[in-house]
Design a protein around this motif. Structure first.
Motif, PDB file in Angstrom:
ATOM      1  N   ALA A  72       0.815  -1.206   0.000  1.00  0.00           N
ATOM      2  CA  ALA A  72       0.000   0.000   0.000  1.00  0.00           C
ATOM      3  C   ALA A  72       0.854   1.264   0.000  1.00  0.00           C
ATOM      4  CB  ALA A  72      -0.934  -0.006   1.207  1.00  0.00           C
ATOM      5  N   ALA A  94       1.275   1.326  -4.118  1.00  0.00           N
ATOM      6  CA  ALA A  94       0.013   2.007  -4.415  1.00  0.00           C
ATOM      7  C   ALA A  94       0.103   3.511  -4.205  1.00  0.00           C
ATOM      8  CB  ALA A  94      -1.104   1.419  -3.546  1.00  0.00           C
ATOM      9  N   SER A 108      -0.657   6.278  -7.027  1.00  0.00           N
ATOM     10  CA  SER A 108      -1.763   7.226  -6.860  1.00  0.00           C
ATOM     11  C   SER A 108      -1.288   8.654  -7.104  1.00  0.00           C
ATOM     12  CB  SER A 108      -2.359   7.103  -5.454  1.00  0.00           C
ATOM     13  OG  SER A 108      -2.982   5.850  -5.261  1.00  0.00           O
ATOM     14  N   ARG A 154      -7.475   5.945  -6.523  1.00  0.00           N
ATOM     15  CA  ARG A 154      -6.993   5.173  -5.371  1.00  0.00           C
ATOM     16  C   ARG A 154      -7.236   3.675  -5.568  1.00  0.00           C
ATOM     17  NH1 ARG A 154      -5.389   4.587  -0.232  1.00  0.00           N
ATOM     18  NH2 ARG A 154      -6.427   2.954   0.969  1.00  0.00           N
ATOM     19  N   ILE A 155      -8.388   3.321  -6.080  1.00  0.00           N
ATOM     20  CA  ILE A 155      -8.749   1.903  -6.179  1.00  0.00           C
ATOM     21  C   ILE A 155      -7.850   1.164  -7.164  1.00  0.00           C
ATOM     22  CG2 ILE A 155     -10.577   0.309  -6.906  1.00  0.00           C
ATOM     23  CD1 ILE A 155     -12.605   2.325  -5.808  1.00  0.00           C
ATOM     24  N   ILE A 199      -4.314   0.409  -5.749  1.00  0.00           N
ATOM     25  CA  ILE A 199      -4.414  -0.632  -4.716  1.00  0.00           C
ATOM     26  C   ILE A 199      -4.613  -1.995  -5.368  1.00  0.00           C
ATOM     27  CG2 ILE A 199      -5.910  -1.537  -2.897  1.00  0.00           C
ATOM     28  CD1 ILE A 199      -4.144   0.609  -1.837  1.00  0.00           C
ATOM     29  N   ARG A 241      -9.401  -6.352  -1.548  1.00  0.00           N
ATOM     30  CA  ARG A 241      -8.640  -5.317  -2.258  1.00  0.00           C
ATOM     31  C   ARG A 241      -9.521  -4.109  -2.549  1.00  0.00           C
ATOM     32  NH1 ARG A 241      -5.956  -9.370  -6.783  1.00  0.00           N
ATOM     33  NH2 ARG A 241      -5.208 -10.917  -5.281  1.00  0.00           N
ATOM     34  N   GLY A 281      -9.100  -0.189  -1.209  1.00  0.00           N
ATOM     35  CA  GLY A 281      -9.120   0.937  -2.132  1.00  0.00           C
ATOM     36  C   GLY A 281     -10.256   1.907  -1.877  1.00  0.00           C
TER      37      GLY A 281
END
Length: 433
Positions: free
Chosen positions: A92, A96, A100, A326-327, A330, A344, A348
């Motif tokens: 994350a 991620a 992002s 964001r999703i 992730i 998951r 997200g």
């Protein structure tokens, strides 16, 4: 400014008198302070920009961020760098989160072609980091698997510390009130700041914790003096680092990590170890009070942003940052992990924005020259946090029901005791993880 201080303290005092009753109705301190900020802003609209852009406001925001970063670093669970599940937390934070930021900048370049990339990076640093202040019930809902809550907890504790050096680099490059700089000049400024911060933060955090251990074993400290020293530690670290031209925010975060690993539980007179949580009570309460101030200023910022009109490209960028931007990272970061597709999606979708975004947004508005860059940064912060309050605050329970595994029963869907520090930050008190 006097009127603002009277209003903040009066509203905080009033909330404290009826906090138990209001929390039974799920009315938290941030909601009350935001409402007070909005009402005050309506009557002092012409003075809001000057108040938010004052030297006093800048210093208050800087101190709040330093204490916030220190507390975040000291309150992560599990005794490991990335908590109970370091692999998932690393996905994350190290995969991620950068994705992002990159996607936000890329989308911003398409929606706001008139803004330089460095300003878009600054905005991304404001609206991407997560914080549970607007959605504290999420971290207590047992319909959400524990491993999902654990990842969200560690991510929200670390991402502001990870993003803050990049944010300050972007502020320097975007052009502070002192002067604008080229990328190489900004990098030449930011790198020494970061190196000094790492050194001072690690040294002071470890040294103060070691000295506290020695003083405890000699029975030289009282419970009050321990609490006082913990509160002083991030302030001493921040001011010392700034005095040597270092990054005080990074230093405060690193200090918290070093302090957490060196500090031992205090020893009682009878030889048994006393709980270390009481040492942090004063700084937790102080941080909660500081957070109230931030939510009040956020209410002011809402009035200022909405009165000047919403830029639709900025609104679309914030909506995307709260959802797809964001999703997708992730989902990519957790490919090959033990998380199911539903889990998951939970990680997200359940990523609220709060105090961190407010602090970064106010810092950007205060340090950049007044004009389109500063105004756009403040608008982005306001819209992102407002959207998060609606999406993750008001809609958090609906999302929990929608994303809960089919096997979840109503019994398991009831709220559990607070899991993390973020819940305590949101309702005016903290629970040690």
């Amino acid at each position: 400014m006097t009127f603002v201080l009277i209003t903040i303290t009066a509203v905080a005092a009033g909330w404290s008198l009826v906090a138990g009753r209001l929390e039974g109705w799920h009315v938290r301190a941030p909601m009350v302070l935001v409402l007070a900020g909005v009402v005050t802003g309506v009557f002092t609209q012409s003075q809001i920009a000057a108040t938010l852009n004052s030297e006093i406001a800048l210093r208050v925001v800087e101190v709040i961020l330093a204490v916030l970063l220190f507390v975040d670093a000291t309150e992560l669970p599990g005794g490991r760098l990335f908590g109970h599940d370091p692999g998932s937390a690393a996905r994350a934070l190290l995969i991620a989160l950068p994705l992002s930021l990159i996607l936000t900048v890329a989308l911003g370049a398409w929606l706001l072609p008139g803004l330089p990339l460095v300003v878009l990076l600054l905005i991304a640093c404001i609206i991407v980091p997560t914080d549970f202040a607007p959605a504290d019930l999420l971290v207590r809902d047992r319909r959400i698997p524990e491993k999902v809550r654990s990842v969200l907890n560690v991510e929200s504790g670390y991402n502001d510390g990870i993003v803050s050096p990049l944010f300050l680099f972007a502020v320097i490059l975007a052009g502070s009130k002192a002067q604008a700089r080229t990328p190489m000049e900004a990098l030449a400024t930011a790198l020494p700041f970061a190196v000094k911060a790492l050194a001072v933060g690690a040294l002071l955090g470890a040294l103060i914790a070691w000295l506290m251990n020695l003083a405890d074993r000699a029975y030289w400290m009282t419970e009050q003096s321990r609490r006082t020293l913990v509160l002083i530690t991030p302030l001493l670290t921040y001011t010392t680092t700034v005095a040597v031209d270092g990054n005080g925010f990074v230093a405060a975060f690193v200090c918290g990590i070093a302090f957490r690993y060196v500090r031992q539980a205090p020893v009682r007179r009878h030889g048994a170890q006393a709980p270390a949580a009481s040492d942090f009570q004063l700084i937790e309460d102080t941080n909660s009070m500081m957070t109230m101030v931030m939510w009040f200023f956020f209410g002011n910022a809402v009035v200022l942003a909405l009165s000047e009109g919403v830029q639709w490209p900025v609104l679309l960028l914030c909506v995307a940052a709260l959802t797809v931007v964001r999703i997708l990272p992730i989902a990519l970061a957790f490919l090959g992990s033990r998380f199911s597709w539903r889990e998951r999606l939970m990680v997200g979708a359940l990523g609220p924005r709060g105090t961190t975004s407010i602090v970064f947004g106010l810092l950007a508005f205060n340090t950049l020259p007044l004009g389109s860059y500063a105004d756009t940064a403040l608008d982005a912060m306001t819209l992102a946090v407002l959207g998060s309050v609606l999406l993750h605050g008001g809609g958090s329970m609906a999302m929990a029901r929608l994303l809960a595994p089919p096997s979840s029963s109503p019994a398991t869907g009831s709220p559990s005791p607070p899991l993390t520090k973020q819940h305590a930050r949101a309702d005016g008190g903290r629970q040690r993880a």
